[in-house]
Design an enzyme around this catalytic site. Structure first.
Site, mmCIF file in Angstrom:
data_model
loop_
_atom_site.group_PDB
_atom_site.id
_atom_site.type_symbol
_atom_site.label_atom_id
_atom_site.label_comp_id
_atom_site.label_asym_id
_atom_site.label_seq_id
_atom_site.Cartn_x
_atom_site.Cartn_y
_atom_site.Cartn_z
ATOM 1 N N ALA A 1 63.729 37.653 11.455
ATOM 2 C CA ALA A 1 64.882 38.547 11.502
ATOM 3 C C ALA A 1 66.132 37.774 11.925
ATOM 4 C CB ALA A 1 64.612 39.672 12.489
ATOM 5 N N TYR B 1 64.455 49.307 14.400
ATOM 6 C CA TYR B 1 65.785 48.707 14.542
ATOM 7 C C TYR B 1 66.822 49.565 13.798
ATOM 8 C CZ TYR B 1 63.045 45.013 16.579
ATOM 9 O OH TYR B 1 62.194 44.330 17.401
ATOM 10 N N GLY C 1 50.157 44.061 7.904
ATOM 11 C CA GLY C 1 49.687 44.701 9.118
ATOM 12 C C GLY C 1 48.200 44.636 9.301
#
Ligand SMILES: Cc1cc2nc3c(=O)[nH]c(=O)nc-3n(C[C@H](O)[C@H](O)[C@H](O)COP(=O)(O)O)c2cc1C
Length: 374
Positions: free
Chosen positions: A66, A190, A306
């Protein structure tokens, strides 16, 4: 020769080639975006050259950590930026190293929104968000507590336009740094996710309330970036089922399907979905929820992430549940993960205690390759 031909024929699903738009991938194992908190002064560092190049294979796809899109975007120490000229210059050697080894590299564009605190904001101002409600739930993404976050300030509509533009400029910067494209971080609680989820977004204007209104800002970001660099270089990461950073939604399937449809209409390259089973960032749980309907609704490349390992990654590809699988922690600890999957041999174990430390080697570039393992 024959033995080699035989082996190739039997390549596991994860190691079969795939065409993602204009990008020809030699396999389907993606490096998931992972913040490593080693970008001192918000600037990518020379040690990132080695870290990313260690994880590059010819025709492999990597998503960078990020990267903040503006001076209000940061929420942690030592995360990289992509809003200043010097950030762009600092990323260039990292991108070059990945390209030299034949990798395809996207930059993840990020704004922390309210998952931040005064100390990371210009002049110690409050973090910005769609809301002025602070994060209240106790357990957060990296084990911090609600008390660690500062109460946010609600953005005005005019300011929202500015943030959309910040994303656009950041995407242009990423291209200038050499990245092949960008991934919009619309997951994990976020800023973009804060707009999406009704557990956070309490606005009464055109950016809040209905599903359509909550998705307005995220889709404006997508459109601005697609106009700037081309939809064929844009991916979006979503986590409709998660509630990390106190950011949950009352109807995750509806949100996920609506976004998948809208992204599809805009012709973006890929949709990157975090599995519903990742109820917290690192804990896998049994669930009846599935991202299947979102996969159906999105016509481009679908990336799932995931809790994947070799076995269920192969299964997901073989069953058509995903086109690509992003691996986080396993790739973090195994720079040669595709090779290890090919040979089906044991993996290095990751050390959680060094995920977010600032050492340029330990827990970062120090994980051994196969041929370095005693
Ligand atoms: C150290 C670390 C940092 C992470 N940073 C980011 C990030 O910057 N952006 C993001 O979208 N996800 C981030 N994640 C989440 C991962 O991309 C991934 O979704 C998560 O680790 C679950 O996948 P895994 O089970 O393969 O590790 C991070 C995960 C880890 C372990």
């Amino acid at each position: 020769m024959e033995a080699e031909g035989q082996r190739k024929k039997e390549a596991i699903p994860l190691l079969t080639p795939y065409r993602m738009g204009k990008f020809h991938l030699s396999h389907r194992m993606v490096l998931a975006p992972m913040s490593r908190l080693r970008s001192y002064n918000f600037t990518a560092q020379p040690h990132a050259v080695l870290y990313y190049s260690q994880r590059t294979t010819r025709g492999g796809f990597l998503i960078g950590e990020a990267s903040g899109i503006s001076d209000t975007a940061q929420g942690y120490p030592n995360t990289p930026g992509i809003w200043r000229k010097e950030h762009v210059e600092a990323w260039k050697p990292v991108v070059d190293a990945v390209h030299e080894k034949g990798g395809i590299f996207f930059c993840q564009l990020w704004h922390a929104g309210r998952a931040s605190k005064y100390e990371y904001q210009p002049n110690g101002h409050p973090p910005i968000s769609c809301t002025d409600k602070p994060i209240t739930s106790e357990a957060q993404i990296d084990g911090t507590t609600a008390a660690d976050y500062s109460p946010p300030r609600r953005l005005s509509v005019q300011e929202i336009f500015q943030v959309v533009d910040d994303f656009r400029v950041a995407a242009r910067n990423a291209r200038e740094a050499g990245f092949d494209g960008v991934e919009i971080h619309a997951a994990n609680g976020y800023l973009v996710d804060q707009f999406l989820k009704d557990g956070v977004n309490d606005r009464r204007d055109e950016y809040g309330g209905s599903l359509e209104n909550r998705c307005r800002f995220p889709l404006q970001v997508v459109e601005a970036i697609a106009d700037e660099i081309g939809a064929d270089r844009v991916g979006v990461r979503l986590s409709p089922f998660a509630d990390y950073n106190d950011c949950g939604d009352s109807n995750p399937p509806a949100l996920g399907i609506y976004m998948a449809q809208e992204l599809s209409k805009r012709g973006i390259l890929y949709c990157h979905m975090i599995e519903p089973r990742m109820i917290t960032q690192f804990e896998r749980v049994e669930t009846k929820s599935s991202h299947g309907p979102m996969r159906e609704a999105f016509k481009g490349t679908f990336i799932a992430a995931g809790g994947y390992n070799r076995e269920d990654g192969n299964e997901a590809i073989a069953n058509g549940n995903a086109d690509l699988i992003a691996f986080g922690r396993l790739f973090l600890a195994n720079p040669d993960l595709p090779k290890r999957f090919e040979l089906d041999i044991p993996l290095n174990r990751y050390d959680r205690s060094t995920f977010y430390t600032s050492d340029p080697i330990v827990g970062y570039t120090g994980y051994p390759f196969l041929d370095q393992t005693p």
